[in-house]
Design a protein around this motif. Structure first.
Motif, PDB file in Angstrom:
ATOM      1  N   GLY A 125      62.244  47.887  44.823  1.00  0.00           N
ATOM      2  CA  GLY A 125      61.159  48.579  44.138  1.00  0.00           C
ATOM      3  C   GLY A 125      61.077  48.179  42.663  1.00  0.00           C
ATOM      4  O   GLY A 125      60.239  48.677  41.928  1.00  0.00           O
ATOM      5  N   ASN A 126      61.942  47.257  42.249  1.00  0.00           N
ATOM      6  CA  ASN A 126      61.963  46.765  40.868  1.00  0.00           C
ATOM      7  C   ASN A 126      60.890  45.681  40.744  1.00  0.00           C
ATOM      8  O   ASN A 126      61.178  44.486  40.834  1.00  0.00           O
ATOM      9  CB  ASN A 126      63.351  46.224  40.531  1.00  0.00           C
ATOM     10  N   THR A 127      59.653  46.107  40.579  1.00  0.00           N
ATOM     11  CA  THR A 127      58.515  45.197  40.610  1.00  0.00           C
ATOM     12  C   THR A 127      57.669  45.315  39.347  1.00  0.00           C
ATOM     13  O   THR A 127      57.760  46.291  38.613  1.00  0.00           O
ATOM     14  CB  THR A 127      57.620  45.495  41.827  1.00  0.00           C
ATOM     15  N   SER A 128      56.852  44.320  39.128  1.00  0.00           N
ATOM     16  CA  SER A 128      55.879  44.337  38.042  1.00  0.00           C
ATOM     17  C   SER A 128      54.592  43.724  38.579  1.00  0.00           C
ATOM     18  O   SER A 128      54.570  43.158  39.669  1.00  0.00           O
ATOM     19  CB  SER A 128      56.398  43.559  36.833  1.00  0.00           C
ATOM     20  N   ILE A 129      53.529  43.859  37.818  1.00  0.00           N
ATOM     21  CA  ILE A 129      52.244  43.316  38.249  1.00  0.00           C
ATOM     22  C   ILE A 129      51.690  42.384  37.186  1.00  0.00           C
ATOM     23  O   ILE A 129      52.031  42.489  36.008  1.00  0.00           O
ATOM     24  CB  ILE A 129      51.217  44.425  38.565  1.00  0.00           C
ATOM     25  N   ARG A 130      50.843  41.471  37.653  1.00  0.00           N
ATOM     26  CA  ARG A 130      50.101  40.579  36.769  1.00  0.00           C
ATOM     27  C   ARG A 130      48.646  40.622  37.198  1.00  0.00           C
ATOM     28  O   ARG A 130      48.340  40.489  38.379  1.00  0.00           O
ATOM     29  CB  ARG A 130      50.633  39.164  36.852  1.00  0.00           C
ATOM     30  N   ILE A 131      47.785  40.802  36.229  1.00  0.00           N
ATOM     31  CA  ILE A 131      46.348  40.863  36.509  1.00  0.00           C
ATOM     32  C   ILE A 131      45.754  39.485  36.285  1.00  0.00           C
ATOM     33  O   ILE A 131      45.953  38.883  35.225  1.00  0.00           O
ATOM     34  CB  ILE A 131      45.658  41.903  35.618  1.00  0.00           C
ATOM     35  N   GLY A 132      45.042  38.991  37.299  1.00  0.00           N
ATOM     36  CA  GLY A 132      44.345  37.712  37.193  1.00  0.00           C
ATOM     37  C   GLY A 132      42.908  37.973  36.761  1.00  0.00           C
ATOM     38  O   GLY A 132      42.201  38.760  37.388  1.00  0.00           O
ATOM     39  N   ILE A 133      42.504  37.340  35.683  1.00  0.00           N
ATOM     40  CA  ILE A 133      41.162  37.536  35.157  1.00  0.00           C
ATOM     41  C   ILE A 133      40.176  36.725  35.998  1.00  0.00           C
ATOM     42  O   ILE A 133      40.402  35.538  36.262  1.00  0.00           O
ATOM     43  CB  ILE A 133      41.096  37.115  33.672  1.00  0.00           C
ATOM     44  N   ALA A 134      39.103  37.351  36.408  1.00  0.00           N
ATOM     45  CA  ALA A 134      38.092  36.692  37.250  1.00  0.00           C
ATOM     46  C   ALA A 134      37.576  35.433  36.570  1.00  0.00           C
ATOM     47  O   ALA A 134      37.316  35.421  35.365  1.00  0.00           O
ATOM     48  CB  ALA A 134      36.935  37.654  37.523  1.00  0.00           C
TER      49      ALA A 134
END
Length: 78
Positions: free
Chosen positions: A61-70
């Motif tokens: 559960g040790n996760t992170s996110i990255r947002i990809g710009i359209a």
């Protein structure tokens, strides 16, 4: 003024992507934003929130996110 990206609905409407990354094994996978919206609601603000994800490979559960710009290329060599 820039585009507002405060909720899951904003990300979906803008055509953005979100990738979940495991901080333990280093694997990543695209997150199904429609599924998150169905569960949390389109108005769910992801800012300063722990995303409800676990690594599909190691279960961490040790996760992170990255947002990809359209409209931007993804991955190496961009």
């Amino acid at each position: 003024m820039g585009t507002k990206l405060e909720t899951i609905g904003d990300l979906i409407d803008g055509g953005h992507t979100v990738t979940g990354w495991c901080n333990d094994c280093g694997r990543g996978s695209d997150i199904d934003l429609d599924a998150v919206a169905a569960r949390r609601g389109r108005d769910w603000s992801y800012i300063r929130q722990k995303w409800p994800i676990r690594c599909g490979a190691c279960g961490s559960g040790n996760t992170s996110i990255r947002i990809g710009i359209a409209g931007r290329p993804r991955g190496p060599g961009r």
